[in-house]
Scaffold this motif. Structure first.
Motif, PDB file in Angstrom:
ATOM      1  N   GLU A  36      -4.698   3.198  -2.731  1.00  0.00           N
ATOM      2  CA  GLU A  36      -3.658   2.957  -3.726  1.00  0.00           C
ATOM      3  C   GLU A  36      -2.938   4.241  -4.116  1.00  0.00           C
ATOM      4  N   VAL A  37      -3.633   5.361  -4.114  1.00  0.00           N
ATOM      5  CA  VAL A  37      -3.004   6.623  -4.487  1.00  0.00           C
ATOM      6  C   VAL A  37      -1.961   7.027  -3.449  1.00  0.00           C
ATOM      7  N   ILE A  38      -2.296   6.907  -2.163  1.00  0.00           N
ATOM      8  CA  ILE A  38      -1.309   7.338  -1.161  1.00  0.00           C
ATOM      9  C   ILE A  38      -0.126   6.390  -1.084  1.00  0.00           C
ATOM     10  N   ARG A  39      -0.275   5.165  -1.543  1.00  0.00           N
ATOM     11  CA  ARG A  39       0.826   4.211  -1.539  1.00  0.00           C
ATOM     12  C   ARG A  39       1.694   4.312  -2.786  1.00  0.00           C
ATOM     13  N   ALA A  40       1.266   5.045  -3.768  1.00  0.00           N
ATOM     14  CA  ALA A  40       1.916   5.040  -5.081  1.00  0.00           C
ATOM     15  C   ALA A  40       3.385   5.430  -5.041  1.00  0.00           C
ATOM     16  N   ASP A  41       3.742   6.407  -4.215  1.00  0.00           N
ATOM     17  CA  ASP A  41       5.126   6.883  -4.206  1.00  0.00           C
ATOM     18  C   ASP A  41       6.000   6.197  -3.145  1.00  0.00           C
ATOM     19  N   TYR A  42       5.488   5.140  -2.536  1.00  0.00           N
ATOM     20  CA  TYR A  42       6.216   4.363  -1.536  1.00  0.00           C
ATOM     21  C   TYR A  42       6.592   5.184  -0.299  1.00  0.00           C
ATOM     22  N   HIS A  43       5.927   6.317  -0.135  1.00  0.00           N
ATOM     23  CA  HIS A  43       6.127   7.140   1.060  1.00  0.00           C
ATOM     24  C   HIS A  43       4.762   7.669   1.473  1.00  0.00           C
TER      25      HIS A  43
END
Length: 149
Positions: A36-43
């Motif tokens: 979820e952390v790596i997906r947070a910024d949509y990049h």
């Protein structure tokens, strides 16, 4: 959580007592939050993916196949809604405070993996730290520690 990831983990998390390695079950829940952390910024950049793969395979002793399956599922469902309850509650139930604080530190490592902390990543980590009952002081301490490395 993402539908596909939720289904992937549901088989393992539905009855952790039937899983031969209970630690693995908890680490799978942890892996879901790290995704979820790596997906947070949509990049999702290559540096973040490499850092996550390294964490999952080395720190949590997941097989290369399990790591790849998790990463593939996360990539397929990037736009889906998030529901952390199942994973957060399992972690809170079985991890002590120090382990939860260490998880927050790992989240910061992922956020800084691409040398660019996005406000959305920070917000996601703050939200997860709150849900995991990690104090704001330890949240900031982990951030400063990772940033200084």
């Amino acid at each position: 959580m993402l539908d596909a990831i939720q289904q992937f983990f549901h088989q393992t998390l539905a009855d952790p007592t039937t899983t031969p390695d209970r630690t693995l079950t908890l680490e799978l829940a942890t892996a879901a939050l790290l995704c979820e952390v790596i997906r947070a910024d949509y990049h999702t950049g290559d540096a973040e993916l490499a850092a996550l793969k390294d964490m999952l395979s080395h720190r949590y002793h997941l097989s290369e196949e399990a790591v790849q399956e998790l990463m593939d599922l996360a990539e397929q469902e990037v736009e889906a809604a998030v529901d952390h309850y199942q994973f957060v509650s399992l972690i809170k139930e079985h991890y002590g405070y120090d382990d939860r604080a260490e998880l927050v530190r790992l989240m910061w490592e992922l956020a800084y993996a691409d040398d660019d902390l996005d406000p959305l990543e920070e917000h996601r980590i703050r939200r997860l730290a709150d849900l995991l009952y990690v104090s704001h002081r330890d949240f900031i301490r982990a951030k400063l520690h990772v940033r200084s490395q």
